[in-house]
Every structure is written in structure tokens, then in C-alpha cells.
Design an enzyme around this catalytic site. Structure first.
Site, PDB file in Angstrom:
ATOM      1  N   HIS A  26     117.296   9.217  48.837  1.00  0.00           N
ATOM      2  CA  HIS A  26     117.699   8.918  50.217  1.00  0.00           C
ATOM      3  C   HIS A  26     119.176   8.555  50.249  1.00  0.00           C
ATOM      4  CE1 HIS A  26     116.393   6.920  54.264  1.00  0.00           C
ATOM      5  NE2 HIS A  26     117.670   7.219  54.299  1.00  0.00           N
ATOM      6  N   HIS A  39     123.132   9.523  52.253  1.00  0.00           N
ATOM      7  CA  HIS A  39     123.838  10.204  53.346  1.00  0.00           C
ATOM      8  C   HIS A  39     125.171  10.669  52.796  1.00  0.00           C
ATOM      9  CE1 HIS A  39     121.057   8.808  56.534  1.00  0.00           C
ATOM     10  NE2 HIS A  39     120.872   7.797  55.713  1.00  0.00           N
ATOM     11  N   LEU A  40     125.352  11.993  52.708  1.00  0.00           N
ATOM     12  CA  LEU A  40     126.584  12.530  52.137  1.00  0.00           C
ATOM     13  C   LEU A  40     127.651  12.816  53.198  1.00  0.00           C
ATOM     14  CD1 LEU A  40     125.196  14.883  49.341  1.00  0.00           C
ATOM     15  CD2 LEU A  40     126.157  12.589  49.113  1.00  0.00           C
ATOM     16  N   ARG A  41     127.257  12.718  54.450  1.00  0.00           N
ATOM     17  CA  ARG A  41     128.190  12.794  55.586  1.00  0.00           C
ATOM     18  C   ARG A  41     128.897  14.130  55.783  1.00  0.00           C
ATOM     19  NH1 ARG A  41     125.777   8.621  57.767  1.00  0.00           N
ATOM     20  NH2 ARG A  41     126.455   6.572  57.070  1.00  0.00           N
ATOM     21  N   HIS A  54     111.681   7.351  59.382  1.00  0.00           N
ATOM     22  CA  HIS A  54     112.434   6.096  59.529  1.00  0.00           C
ATOM     23  C   HIS A  54     111.649   5.309  60.569  1.00  0.00           C
ATOM     24  CE1 HIS A  54     116.253   3.754  60.576  1.00  0.00           C
ATOM     25  NE2 HIS A  54     115.480   3.520  61.612  1.00  0.00           N
ATOM     26  N   HIS A  84     112.755   3.571  53.386  1.00  0.00           N
ATOM     27  CA  HIS A  84     113.269   2.195  53.339  1.00  0.00           C
ATOM     28  C   HIS A  84     112.315   1.155  53.937  1.00  0.00           C
ATOM     29  CE1 HIS A  84     114.378   3.452  57.331  1.00  0.00           C
ATOM     30  NE2 HIS A  84     115.440   4.115  56.948  1.00  0.00           N
ATOM     31  N   ASN A  87     120.142  -0.757  58.774  1.00  0.00           N
ATOM     32  CA  ASN A  87     118.912  -0.486  59.503  1.00  0.00           C
ATOM     33  C   ASN A  87     117.927   0.183  58.563  1.00  0.00           C
ATOM     34  OD1 ASN A  87     116.890   0.261  61.273  1.00  0.00           O
ATOM     35  ND2 ASN A  87     118.256   1.262  62.723  1.00  0.00           N
ATOM     36  N   ASP A 101     119.482   4.592  50.100  1.00  0.00           N
ATOM     37  CA  ASP A 101     119.920   4.764  51.496  1.00  0.00           C
ATOM     38  C   ASP A 101     121.443   4.600  51.578  1.00  0.00           C
ATOM     39  OD1 ASP A 101     118.944   3.365  54.756  1.00  0.00           O
ATOM     40  OD2 ASP A 101     119.952   5.227  54.196  1.00  0.00           O
TER      41      ASP A 101
END
Lengths: 312, 430, 186
Positions: B60, B62-64, B179, B232, B278, B305
Site C-alpha cells: 500500500h 502512493h507513488l503520486r 478504505h 490500514h 487517514n 500507506d
């Protein structure tokens, strides 16, 4: 004796002795407002920036008056006319203010934690004039001053705070201050407006208003806002007024010499009926007068320098 | 290119292996695992005193990229993964544009091939545009290489859509990763609802808003036979519901982040935006319940995350700051120091949570060092002392509450398909 | 480093000085009800009280007495330390057109009196301001002089003069203290 921190970010960090120091100092400053020349030169040459990102006429004018009575120079930054409207970040605003080297920044902001943020990025002394739902320390101080004037003490008094506790910084600051000075505090409101875990701040909690008012020495009513109705916290103002509004019958449950307080502005006929707001038990206007003396006291105490024990 | 890792302790839960063994690698594959291995032309690396595991997978992150390259790119994100000991990552689709189609999935994979240094497995959106109304083209994305579907950042709010997603995904036998958050109950909350948020005057994000969605997802997974993976997970009640559902043999899996295992809502006391994420940090009872769920097998994976944000974005008033912290470069040291060293779980269980668990959930033929497997190896040094330092992060961003923490244990070498992509074997004080 | 203490005035000497000052005030301001006393906090306050009762014994009427806290008017605020503790200023009579006698224990640099005069000016327009002090220790930094002095005590800069009064300290005496010590510059 001095205040330990060079900022006033809230009541939470203050010890009992510091709170009493502010109240005693306000006492000594109160007579200035009764003179013909309502000014002393104490803060001459000091600059105070009033950064009211969330607008407020009454608190801002109270601070402005306090600053001017101490001969300080006041600079007002209001939200709508300022760079905030153009989207400047709080950080950039803080840096720009720093560049003008004010001695104090009095800040009111709709975000909790904004004064803490400024304290990290500015060298001026930061005074919190209300940050979101977090704290409004000078309000609690002037409330305590008003109570002390009317009741001669705070320890052992029974205080009820009634209204929208969830969104109220006035409630939080008052709970902290009054319990620290030894009062018994009960908060009351519809269950939808009572925050989780509020009892951990040292107060009793109930949604039954008659129970909350039983025998109390101080009744503090909070303003209810229309937008809370639209968010589903209660069905209508009419129902709120019926169930939680302060009227003569309800007030009759309080102690015979109980006083009525409200941070203002009041919603007549909603949280408080006019006859009570204007009656003998009400000290609402005294609160406003006391606000100037208390804010003068805060400025005076924060204006000092380092460690020396002052001789009297 | 031949590689021989000698004298290390090899922990491979998939094969039930734990012992002093050597690993021989050739052509990007594991050739042999045994004692006293020899090879004439292999590059020898002595890992005495270290632990060799199957390559860790962070399922999990986030590579953006595409669209938010000022926070992170596939290149910098995978370098951060390698530095953190990970040989593979699964990246979430909330990019700009979102990954709801073959074309974006292929873009991510081709960038990864070109510039990435670890394996990248895209997770596709559940819904078109990630807007929660219509199913996205799961088939097309699966064919292109997606390993699961999620609208992460947001829940799949509509129950009927979640039902359909769980049914539809069975065609491809891939998980729906949810999520879990009921946005109406959260109502603008920015930290856990409880004592601390009341004192700080911040709007609260109650744990029950996660619990109602976890319960819903479990019930729908049972009803449809689909596989739901809880992203998460953060509350005691959610953990209990997953535990009981597993007892009923429901196809539910779950992951927990290192920060939810280490921190509580107290970390927010000073309005520190580097503690804002979050789901939010919860209370001590939740944290301990998550530790127990790790130990008793309820939790399947630990995932960071990893959510990079530029410092400009985080240096604002608390309510206005974006949610999320980076985690690739702190996950392993935190877990080794705070979970293994403190006896919460044994080392082989931790290895499982980073290897077997994620591999199974994402249907990857990874997570083991058996001969024939891809030569993805993570080498751990349990004695290595580290102190996360923003200036030395490989990630573009450094929004982390763990900067300056003194931790013991780190990944000191990362090998992907037989290639060393991170080598800190020699460095660092003991 | 311990300070040396030398007693300059005992209780009897102190009170005799006050009696003499009271007579001097009356002599200088002959018309009845002529003066109003304002004691400067802290020790000027009991001294003003004692002068008032002595004047009452002479003139058969007690002069009105007030209390002044000069901290808001100091010129050295926050130069070196936290702002001093504030007490109430309470002057329950009109100042306009009156003769005000300021009363303090020790006259030193003159800055306290300068601040006291500024404070009085903000409260009204006195016809005349006179100054009565128990001890004048010299070292004026401003052109200020006392009209009525209990005792002149030449001192050096590293000495200090402590006035101790029954009402505050439990006994009456004036003490010269030698040796370095933190002292409010008067």
C-alpha cells in the site's frame, strides 16, 4: 511573579498562580477606565498586530481599547480586506508580519491550532483571541474576573455552562480555568452537542438542563448558531429554545443569588429570554467592561522581559 | 550475473526455513539455498550476523505519478522502497488522472520498467474516475497488470456498488481493497474522536465510522463470496470483526500500518501535522488490540500507506493539512525495533507479514526463497542503529513523525531479480 | 557574599523624624485642609498613613490620603526583567487645584518620583506637588529634590538603604546594607 510562557495560547498551560496573577493585575488596572484620561504610558512604543482572520467586532475592539489604554500602537488586519482573501497562506502572513517586527500578535482564527502555528514561526508574543473550537483564554479570564467580583471567590462555586459545548472554545477555556481554581463545573446541552470525553476535562456532563441548573451559583449560557440546525444537531431553534433556553422558571432552580453570564452576542428568545438577559441577575454587560481590564492585564504581564525578581 | 549470499540466517516462512544457510542466485532467480554453497564465478557477499528474507512487499503505497510529481515520482518512490528494504510495492490509483483504465496502468508499468528499481504492481480503481458511481474496467486493467482494485483515499461508499465490485472481481480472482470510512459519520473530522480532539477543539473522526464499513464489507464478502481486503485497519472493533469473520472462513484479509502500531492520538497534541493521517491515530486500547491481532494471525500484512506530501502542503493549520505520512524508509526499522525487539511478535512472523501475506493477497508468485523463485531478497541487520533523517531520505518528501527517532534494526541490503538496488551493509555504526 | 548591615535609625529615631516632617508640612502649608497625601507603593503608603495621623494630631483634621502604584509609569520596564506586580492606585479625592504631598521611603535616582509625577498629571492637574521622604541617599539622575527629608544619608553606589516598617516588615528601622545586591534603582 510572572507568566511562565511568553505567549498566551490557552488556559491549559497556565497554573493556578498564573491565572490569579492575571486577575489581580486586572484589578489594579480597572480604575484606569474610570479616569478622565484613560491612558497610561506603559506600553508606549510597543506594536500590537490584531490579526483577526475570523472577524469579530466585539473582541477586536476590546483588545484595541486595551492596547490603546496602555499607549501601545495597534495595527488591525481583518480577514476580508487582507491578503488572506487572496489566498496567502498563514505561514507567509506570519513571515510578512515578522518582517515588521511587532511585539505582540493577537490572533483570532477559525482553525484550532493557528496560534500555536504562529508561535512557531514568529518571535512576537502570541495572544490567542479564539482559535476554532479550541480555546478563548481572555474570555475565560474575564469571565472568572466577573465571577470573582460578584462572588468574591471561585473556589467551591457551582457553575453550569449550557449550550453548544461541542463547538465552543469559550466552554473549553472556562472548564479548564474554573476547575483549576476549584469550582465545580457542569456542562449541559443536547447530547448531539456534547463532545466525547469532555468529562475528562474535569466537569460533570448532563443533557438535562433542570438538573444542571439545580442550586448553581453561576449560569453561563452559550450562543446557539443557526448553521448547527442545518447540520442536524437539533431540529429547530424553536425546539432548542423550549428544551434548553433559559427562562425565569428554569433560572428559579439556581441559587437565590445566582448570576447569569453570556459571552455574547446573545440570541434573545433562543438561549436566553430577554427578561433574564436584562434583569438584575445578569452580569453580561459587566463581562464586556471587564474584558478591557483583563486584556490590559495580559498585555502588561506578557510585556516584561527576563528573569529578574521585580521589587515592588 | 551470479550472486552468493553467505553465512546469513535465512528466514523463509513460506518454506518453513530458519537457519544458517547460503543463497545462490543466477539469472535473476534463486538457484539454491543450503549450507556451505560454493560457486566459482559468483560475486560473494558475506552476510554473517544478518538475516536474509524473501524480498519485502509493501502492498500500500502512493507513488503520486502521474500528476503529482512534486510529492514523489515512480523513480524516487521506488528508490525509497529499495532504501527501506522493499523489493516490490503495490501503488494506489488516486493519481491525476486516476488509474481507472488500461492506459494509466500501462503508463505506470512502463515508467516503472524504465526508471523504477523495484517491482511495481498497480492497484486499479474500483470505480470510473474514482467517483463511486460506476465500475471501472477491471478486466482491462487486470490484463494490463493490475493486482487488485481500490478507491483508496475514499471508501466504496455505495453498498450496492461494493456488492457488485466483490461479485465482478471474482472473474479475475483479485481483491477489492477498501478504505473503510463512512464519510457522513466522519463529517470533516481530522483526528480521532475522543478526549484529545475535544481538548484540542478539532473535529473528530470516530472509530465507529471505520467499524460500520468493515462490518458492511465483511457481510458483503460473505454474501457474494468475493475477497475483500481491509486497508490500514486501525480500531479494536474492526480487528475483532475480522477475527470472527475469519473464524467463519469469510474471504477477508487486512493490513495494518507501522504508525498505527506505534503511535496514538497523543502524537497530535501539539497540532503537529506530521501526525495527521487517514485513518487517524487512535487510542492506546486500539493500538494494543492491533498488536494482539498481529500476533494471533488476524492481520495478514503490514503496509506503510506511504503518502508523500510536500512540506509547503503540511506547513499549514492542522485542519487544512493533507492526510498522510511517508513510510517506506521507516517501516522496517519501526517494526524491528517496536514489534520484534519488544517481543510483540517473533521475527519470522514479521517476515510473514511483509512477504507471504502481501504475496497471497495480491496473487503474486513472490514471498519465498525457494529455488526457482524470483531472486528478491531483503537482508536485515537486527543490531543496526538508525535515526530517520529527512535530508537522507530517497523519497522526495519527508512528512514523517519519526524523524530523529532512535531505532534499532534496519534493512541493509535489497536485491531485486538478482540485482543489488540498495547496499548499506558496510555503513552505519553498530 | 554576605552584606554588611549598619543600623542608621532605630524605631525611636524613625518616628521622631516623621513627627518633625509632619510639623514641617504643616508649617509650609499653613491653611487648614491644605494638603493631600499620596503614598507611593509600597512603603510610602504606611509612611503617608503615619504622617496623616500626626498632622491630624496637630491640626485636628486628618488630611485625605491616597495610594499610588507607579509601575505603569516607570522608565525601566522590561529592560531587565518581568513587569513588576501591579497593585491598585486608589486616590479617593480630587487632585485638580490641590497641593499634593508625595510620600516615599527612600529618594535615590529620582526616577520613581518622576514616574509618580507623571501618574499624578494623568489623574488631574495639581496646583502644587511637594515631596516628603524618610531618607535621601543622594545619587540623583534627574533634577528632583525633596521638600521634606527625615535623614540625609550619603551612600556609595554599591550600598543600599533598607527602610523596614512595622506595618510591612514587623519592626521599624533604617538599615544601610553594604555589598553587591540586586536593588531597585529609585
Amino acid at each position: 511573579m510572572k507568566l511562565k510562557d511568553r505567549h498566551l495560547l490557552g488556559i491549559d498551560p497556565l497554573e493556578r498562580e498564573e491565572i490569579e496573577l492575571v486577575l489581580d493585575t486586572a484589578d489594579s488596572l480597572a480604575e484606569i477606565s474610570t479616569r478622565e484620561i484613560k491612558k497610561v504610558p506603559t506600553l508606549r512604543g510597543r506594536t500590537v498586530v490584531n490579526l483577526f482572520v475570523e472577524p469579530s467586532t466585539r473582541t477586536q475592539s476590546s483588545f484595541e481599547l486595551a492596547e490603546k489604554r496602555l499607549s501601545a500602537d495597534s495595527l488591525n488586519f481583518a480577514a476580508a480586506r487582507s491578503s488572506f482573501a487572496k489566498g496567502e497562506t498563514l505561514l507567509d502572513t506570519a513571515r510578512n508580519l515578522e518582517a515588521m517586527a511587532p511585539d505582540f500578535i493577537v490572533v483570532r482564527h477559525r482553525e484550532a491550532g493557528a496560534p500555536h502555528f504562529l508561535a512557531q514561526h514568529c518571535t512576537a508574543s502570541i495572544i490567542n483571541a479564539g482559535d476554532g473550537a479550541h480555546e478563548h483564554p481572555t474570555q475565560a479570564l474575564l469571565d472568572a474576573y466577573t465571577i470573582r467580583q460578584n462572588k468574591a471567590r471561585i473556589r467551591g462555586l457551582r457553575v453550569a455552562i449550557v449550550g453548544d459545548i461541542l463547538h465552543s472554545r469559550v466552554a473549553r477555556s472556562n472548564i479548564l480555568l474554573l476547575t483549576r481554581l476549584g469550582a465545580e463545573v457542569t456542562v449541559c446541552g443536547p447530547p448531539t452537542l456534547l463532545p466525547r470525553g469532555i468529562a475528562h476535562m474535569g466537569c460533570t456532563v448532563t443533557h438535562r438542563v433542570d438538573e444542571a441548573l439545580e442550586g448553581v451559583d453561576v449560569v453561563m449560557m452559550l450562543r446557539i448558531q443557526l448553521e448547527r440546525m442545518h447540520s442536524g444537531f437539533f431540529p429547530t431553534l424553536r425546539e432548542y429554545a423550549r428544551l434548553y433556553g433559559l427562562d425565569a422558571r428554569r433560572f428559579g432552580r439556581a441559587a437565590g443569588d445566582a448570576i447569569i453570564m453570556h459571552p455574547g452576542p446573545i440570541n434573545r428568545g433562543v438561549e436566553i429570554m430577554s427578561d433574564l438577559a436584562d434583569g438584575n441577575a445578569s452580569v453580561i454587560l459587566e463581562q464586556v467592561t471587564n474584558g478591557v481590564a483583563v486584556r490590559m492585564a495580559v498585555l502588561y504581564l506578557l510585556a516584561g522581559g527576563g528573569e529578574r525578581e521585580a521589587a515592588a | 550475473m551470479k550472486l552468493l549470499l553467505r553465512n546469513g540466517r535465512v528466514i523463509d516462512p513460506a518454506c518453513g526455513r530458519d537457519g544458517r544457510l547460503d543463497i545462490l542466485i543466477e539469472g535473476g532467480k534463486i538457484v539454491d539455498v543450503g549450507s556451505g554453497l560454493r560457486s566459482s564465478d559468483a560475486r560473494e557477499i558475506d552476510i554473517a550476523g544478518k538475516v536474509a528474507c524473501p524480498g519485502f512487499i509493501d502492498m500500500h503505497v502512493h507513488l503520486r505519478e502521474p500528476g503529482q510529481e512534486w510529492k514523489e515520482t515512480i523513480e524516487t518512490g521506488t528508490r525509497a522502497a529499495a532504501a527501506g528494504g522493499f523489493t516490490a510495492v503495490a501503488c494506489m490509483p488516486n493519481t491525476v488522472p486516476v488509474n481507472d483504465s488500461r492506459s494509466v496502468t500501462e503508463f505506470i508499468l512502463s515508467r516503472a520498467r524504465e526508471l523504477g528499481c523495484v517491482a511495481v504492481y498497480p492497484i486499479g480503481c474500483v470505480t470510473k474516475g474514482q467517483d463511486g458511481t460506476e465500475l471501472a474496467e477491471m478486466g482491462d486493467m487486470a490484463e494490463a497488470g493490475a493486482r487488485g482494485f481500490s478507491d483508496d483515499g475514499k471508501p466504496v461508499r455505495s453498498s450496492v456498488l461494493m456488492r457488485k465490485a466483490l461479485e465482478y472481481s471474482q472473474i479475475f480472482d483479485l481483491p477489492i481493497i477498501d478504505h473503510c470510512e463512512d464519510p457522513d459519520l466522519v463529517d470533516g473530522g481530522v483526528m480521532n474522536e475522543g478526549e484529545v480532539c475535544t481538548r484540542l477543539g478539532l473535529p473528530g473522526w470516530p472509530g465507529v465510522a471505520e467499524d460500520v464499513m468493515v462490518q458492511r464489507d465483511i457481510l458483503l464478502a460473505e454474501y457474494t463470496g468475493g475477497h475483500v481486503h481491509i486497508a490500514h485497519m486501525s480500531t479494536e472493533r474492526s480487528a475483532e470483526m475480522v477475527r470472527r469473520a475469519k473464524g467463519r472462513k469469510t474471504r477477508v484479509t487486512c493490513e495494518v500500518t507501522p504508525h498505527h502500531l506505534v503511535l496514538t492520538e497523543q502524537a497530535v497534541e501539539t497540532y503537529d501535522t506530521s501526525a495527521k493521517m487517514n485513518p487517524p491515530l487512535r487510542i492506546e486500547a486500539d493500538r494494543q488490540a492491533l498488536e494482539r491481532a498481529l500476533a494471533d494471525g488476524t492481520v495478514d500484512a503490514i503496509a506503510s500507506d506511504h503518502a508523500p506530501h510536500h512540506s509547503d502542503e503540511k506547513r499549514v493549520e492542522f485542519s487544512l493539512a493533507p492526510f498522510g505520512i511517508v513510510g517506506l524508509e521507516t517501516a522496517v526499522p519501526l517494526c524491528l525495533d517496536r514489534l520484534v525487539r519488544r517481543g510483540v511478535i517473533p521475527l519470522d512472523r514479521l517476515v510473514e507479514l511483509f512477504t507471504v501475506g502481501p504475496a497471497r493477497i495480491l496473487r503474486l508468485a513472490k514471498g519465498t526463497l525457494a529455488p526457482g523463485a524470483d531472486a528478491d531478497v531483503t537482508v536485515l541487520d537486527l543490531e543496526r542503529r538508525v535515526k530517520p533523517d529527512a535530508s537522507r531520505f530517497a523519497s522526495k518528501s519527508s512528512n514523517s513523525p519519526f524523524l530523529g527517532w532512535e531505532l534499532q534494526g534496519a534493512a541493509v541490503m535489497t536485491i531485486v531479480r538478482g540485482k543489488v538496488v540498495h547496499d548499506a551493509l558496510a555503513g552505519g555504526p553498530k | 557574599m554576605p552584606a554588611d548591615r549598619v543600623r542608621l535609625m532605630d524605631a525611636a529615631a524613625l518616628n521622631r523624624a516623621l513627627t518633625r516632617i509632619a510639623h514641617e508640612i504643616v508649617e509650609k502649608n499653613p491653611s487648614a485642609g491644605a494638603v493631600r497625601l499620596v503614598g507611593i507603593r509600597t512603603r510610602g503608603v504606611p509612611l503617608a498613613g503615619r504622617l496623616a495621623s500626626r498632622i491630624a494630631a496637630i491640626e485636628k483634621t486628618s488630611p485625605p490620603t491616597g495610594v499610588l502604584d507607579i509601575n505603569l509609569y516607570r522608565d525601566d520596564l522590561s529592560l531587565v526583567g518581568p513587569n513588576p506586580v501591579l497593585r491598585r492606585t486608589d486616590i479617593p479625592f480630587d487632585i485638580d487645584g490641590e497641593c499634593i504631598v508625595l510620600v516615599d521611603d527612600v529618594l535615590f535616582t529620582g526616577r520613581t518620583i518622576r514616574a509618580a509625577m507623571d501618574a499624578l498629571m494623568d489623574l488631574g492637574r495639581p496646583r502644587m506637588i511637594q515631596l516628603a521622604v524618610l531618607v535621601d541617599r543622594g545619587h540623583r539622575e534627574l533634577p528632583i529634590r525633596a521638600d521634606f527629608v527625615g535623614k540625609n544619608v550619603p551612600t556609595s553606589f554599591d550600598e543600599s538603604v533598607d527602610v523596614r516598617l512595622e506595618e510591612i516588615d514587623g519592626e521599624d528601622e533604617v538599615v544601610l546594607v553594604r555589598g553587591p545586591r540586586e536593588e531597585d534603582r529609585r
